[in-house]
Design a protein around this motif. Sequence first.
Motif, PDB file in Angstrom:
ATOM      1  N   UNK A  36       2.494   2.890  -0.742  1.00 31.14           N
ATOM      2  CA  UNK A  36       1.470   4.045  -1.202  1.00 31.14           C
ATOM      3  C   UNK A  36       0.163   3.144  -1.646  1.00 31.14           C
ATOM      4  N   UNK A  37       0.268   1.999  -2.189  1.00 32.87           N
ATOM      5  CA  UNK A  37      -0.849   1.206  -2.572  1.00 32.87           C
ATOM      6  C   UNK A  37      -1.521   0.894  -1.247  1.00 32.87           C
ATOM      7  N   UNK A  38      -1.016   0.632  -0.242  1.00 34.12           N
ATOM      8  CA  UNK A  38      -1.636   0.219   1.253  1.00 34.12           C
ATOM      9  C   UNK A  38      -2.404   1.724   1.522  1.00 34.12           C
ATOM     10  N   UNK A  39      -1.818   2.780   1.411  1.00 35.58           N
ATOM     11  CA  UNK A  39      -2.182   4.220   1.760  1.00 35.58           C
ATOM     12  C   UNK A  39      -3.570   4.363   0.814  1.00 35.58           C
ATOM     13  N   UNK A  40      -3.270   4.077  -0.445  1.00 30.62           N
ATOM     14  CA  UNK A  40      -4.366   4.264  -1.371  1.00 30.62           C
ATOM     15  C   UNK A  40      -5.572   3.375  -1.047  1.00 30.62           C
ATOM     16  N   UNK A  41      -5.258   2.066  -0.959  1.00 31.02           N
ATOM     17  CA  UNK A  41      -6.514   1.299  -0.615  1.00 31.02           C
ATOM     18  C   UNK A  41      -7.315   1.976   0.736  1.00 31.02           C
ATOM     19  N   UNK A  48       3.110  -4.522  -8.068  1.00 35.27           N
ATOM     20  CA  UNK A  48       2.095  -3.790  -7.723  1.00 35.27           C
ATOM     21  C   UNK A  48       0.598  -4.312  -7.679  1.00 35.27           C
ATOM     22  N   UNK A  49       0.389  -4.853  -9.123  1.00 34.88           N
ATOM     23  CA  UNK A  49      -0.902  -5.713  -8.926  1.00 34.88           C
ATOM     24  C   UNK A  49      -1.017  -6.816  -7.975  1.00 34.88           C
ATOM     25  N   UNK A  50       0.031  -7.649  -7.564  1.00 32.87           N
ATOM     26  CA  UNK A  50       0.048  -8.525  -6.605  1.00 32.87           C
ATOM     27  C   UNK A  50      -0.296  -7.876  -5.057  1.00 32.87           C
ATOM     28  N   UNK A  51       0.419  -6.876  -4.708  1.00 32.82           N
ATOM     29  CA  UNK A  51       0.141  -6.118  -3.706  1.00 32.82           C
ATOM     30  C   UNK A  51      -1.169  -5.741  -3.608  1.00 32.82           C
ATOM     31  N   UNK A  52      -1.525  -5.142  -4.659  1.00 28.70           N
ATOM     32  CA  UNK A  52      -2.996  -4.698  -4.564  1.00 28.70           C
ATOM     33  C   UNK A  52      -3.973  -5.812  -4.028  1.00 28.70           C
ATOM     34  N   UNK A  53      -3.657  -6.964  -4.796  1.00 25.18           N
ATOM     35  CA  UNK A  53      -4.773  -8.239  -4.649  1.00 25.18           C
ATOM     36  C   UNK A  53      -4.415  -8.551  -3.297  1.00 25.18           C
ATOM     37  N   UNK A  54      -3.191  -8.702  -2.693  1.00 26.08           N
ATOM     38  CA  UNK A  54      -3.018  -8.967  -1.018  1.00 26.08           C
ATOM     39  C   UNK A  54      -3.860  -8.089  -0.448  1.00 26.08           C
ATOM     40  N   UNK A  55      -3.379  -6.801  -0.508  1.00 34.13           N
ATOM     41  CA  UNK A  55      -4.243  -5.718   0.070  1.00 34.13           C
ATOM     42  C   UNK A  55      -5.802  -5.830   0.291  1.00 34.13           C
ATOM     43  N   UNK A 105      -8.225  -6.681   3.549  1.00 31.55           N
ATOM     44  CA  UNK A 105      -9.454  -5.905   3.683  1.00 31.55           C
ATOM     45  C   UNK A 105     -10.691  -6.602   4.067  1.00 31.55           C
ATOM     46  N   UNK A 106     -10.885  -7.621   3.079  1.00 28.30           N
ATOM     47  CA  UNK A 106     -11.965  -8.441   3.176  1.00 28.30           C
ATOM     48  C   UNK A 106     -11.874  -9.388   4.628  1.00 28.30           C
ATOM     49  N   UNK A 107     -10.865 -10.011   4.754  1.00 28.80           N
ATOM     50  CA  UNK A 107     -10.423 -10.733   5.848  1.00 28.80           C
ATOM     51  C   UNK A 107     -10.915 -10.110   7.379  1.00 28.80           C
ATOM     52  N   UNK A 108     -10.679  -8.624   7.299  1.00 25.92           N
ATOM     53  CA  UNK A 108     -10.939  -8.022   8.551  1.00 25.92           C
ATOM     54  C   UNK A 108     -12.176  -8.224   9.086  1.00 25.92           C
TER      55      UNK A 108
END
Lengths: 118, 118, 118, 118, 118, 118
Positions: free
Chosen positions: B68-73, B104-111, B115-118
């Motif tokens: 859900x974090x990936x979907x939210x981002x 969740x905080x770590x996942x959000x940072x990774x996500x 995004x920036x690396x895209x």
Amino acid sequence: MSDRLDEFQAYRERMNARMAEIDHLGLKRFINLDTAAYADGALPARQKEMLGLVASMVLRCNDCIDYHILQCVDAGWKEEELYEAFNVALVVGGSIVIPHLRHAVETLDLARRKEIAK
Amino acid sequence: MSDRLDEFQAYRERMNARMAEIDHLGLKRFINLDTAAYADGALPARQKEMLGLVASMVLRCNDCIDYHILQCVDAGWKEEELYEAFNVALVVGGSIVIPHLRHAVETLDLARRKEIAK
Amino acid sequence: MSDRLDEFQAYRERMNARMAEIDHLGLKRFINLDTAAYADGALPARQKEMLGLVASMVLRCNDCIDYHILQCVDAGWKEEELYEAFNVALVVGGSIVIPHLRHAVETLDLARRKEIAK
Amino acid sequence: MSDRLDEFQAYRERMNARMAEIDHLGLKRFINLDTAAYADGALPARQKEMLGLVASMVLRCNDCIDYHILQCVDAGWKEEELYEAFNVALVVGGSIVIPHLRHAVETLDLARRKEIAK
Amino acid sequence: MSDRLDEFQAYRERMNARMAEIDHLGLKRFINLDTAAYADGALPARQKEMLGLVASMVLRCNDCIDYHILQCVDAGWKEEELYEAFNVALVVGGSIVIPHLRHAVETLDLARRKEIAK
Amino acid sequence: MSDRLDEFQAYRERMNARMAEIDHLGLKRFINLDTAAYADGALPARQKEMLGLVASMVLRCNDCIDYHILQCVDAGWKEEELYEAFNVALVVGGSIVIPHLRHAVETLDLARRKEIAK
């Protein structure tokens, strides 16, 4: 005429008053933190109330469901929007949520009737 | 370079493909119902993803949180909005949620890094 | 003379009828999926009802327990077989299940009395 | 005059007697194991009752909460000590515990009144 | 070649041996009670293993799922029967069970491969 | 040589530092409240750590179990006292707690070895 929502609110108010008499800093701070979590911020209060509602449904707590439905109705959420939130809770939480879904639907109907009667 | 989010997504895809081979109507229908619950409707998809995220946090499921974090981002939710959702989940679910908050905080940072690396 | 099982069934029927009026495809589909999960298939319906009963007990939902006990009695499960299922639920779920075990034993007694009275 | 604690204890005793009639070794052994878990040992009984109380609060079982509060009061725990235990349960379990905290505070008040009336 | 099921079984055996060294009557009795709950009785052992599996799935414990799947495979349950049990668990427990369903499907595949390799 | 407890503590510290950077008053306050809940008060800190341990076991959170076991060992609780707490958690929470009991026993063994090595 009083219904189960009135009784719930009366009990809730009475016991909250009783708890406010308890001289324990941790308990007091938690209650304040809980209230603050639903205030306007980066997310509007109404959206946080809906988050609280879905959390309450998947954790299957009828009192919490009643509280958040009343807040959601006050915040202007419409039936069809709340049904969507009910559906997310049902799919995430499964059929074990169904008795709480029945309760939530009944609460929402009671809350609407009160609004119209105002 | 691959991280735990890539591994999670690869495992998820592989097992979803494996489950799609299983000839059981009930299982197939549930998966469809789950997908449909987050589609645009009376509530927009992005709002339902956030409901799903909070439900996943209070029920303490790391895989569900990651999904859900990936979907939210993807849906455009900003950090400060997601932190608000994390906070509702933490207050409702209590300190037992803290390990999942770290996750969740770590996942959000990774996500975000992805995004920036895209 | 009416007892708590009659009241539960009346409430359940009334609220199911109310929920059937709600125009939400996801909710309707979930209810159908739930019904279908207990139909005869690779496992007979009666066995799935017992699975539903044990799941309801470890998740500690009295309404769900009542529903599945009534279905199990209709399906011909005998007392000593249901006690075995109760025991698995108690061992898996722990002493926190005991209040629901009391409820289940009472429900089973009420259900048997109704059967004999037929 | 009877209150909800008297009713709970009467129901509990009646159903425990009913369950004692059931000829199932596993059920009988579990009940014995449950009783034995709170006996004096490397930890005193009163401390284990408090552990049982906090476990019951985070698992959100009102009957279990009532039972352990009565045991804790009998064991001589004072109000301010029990409030500390309530606070640990609230912080670990989150706001979903609040309705059970209200219940626990009310139960403790009822139990004290009974003690004084003795 | 060792896989995650072998590792789980090795860890389980090692820790069960370690726990057997602990001189605590309550712990020993609980372990015995747990074993006894799945023995043949008014219900056959294989049926109780399936009850244990569904309970483990709705309570979302991967180690417990693995243990009961291995027991169910040994007891002769076929794939399509186990998928039915998975489906009951999914419907009762909701989408939060899906990561555990993926795990269960993978475990069942691993277990079958081991059986064939024997 | 590093073990899983060192890794857990390193991850915990790193993510706590990351979370401290997040500018959200609610999150910060909750973390403070959580710390404060285990400070000396009407109950001594060491007793509250044991309450936190049992709550973590019945809620089945390995990270929380590890944290509270380390605190309990620091607070001077002995093996036979902690086994008593484990037993209360096991009886209340049921066999679904067993994988977490294995984890707790292993953590306690690791923690003792570290103490001796100091």
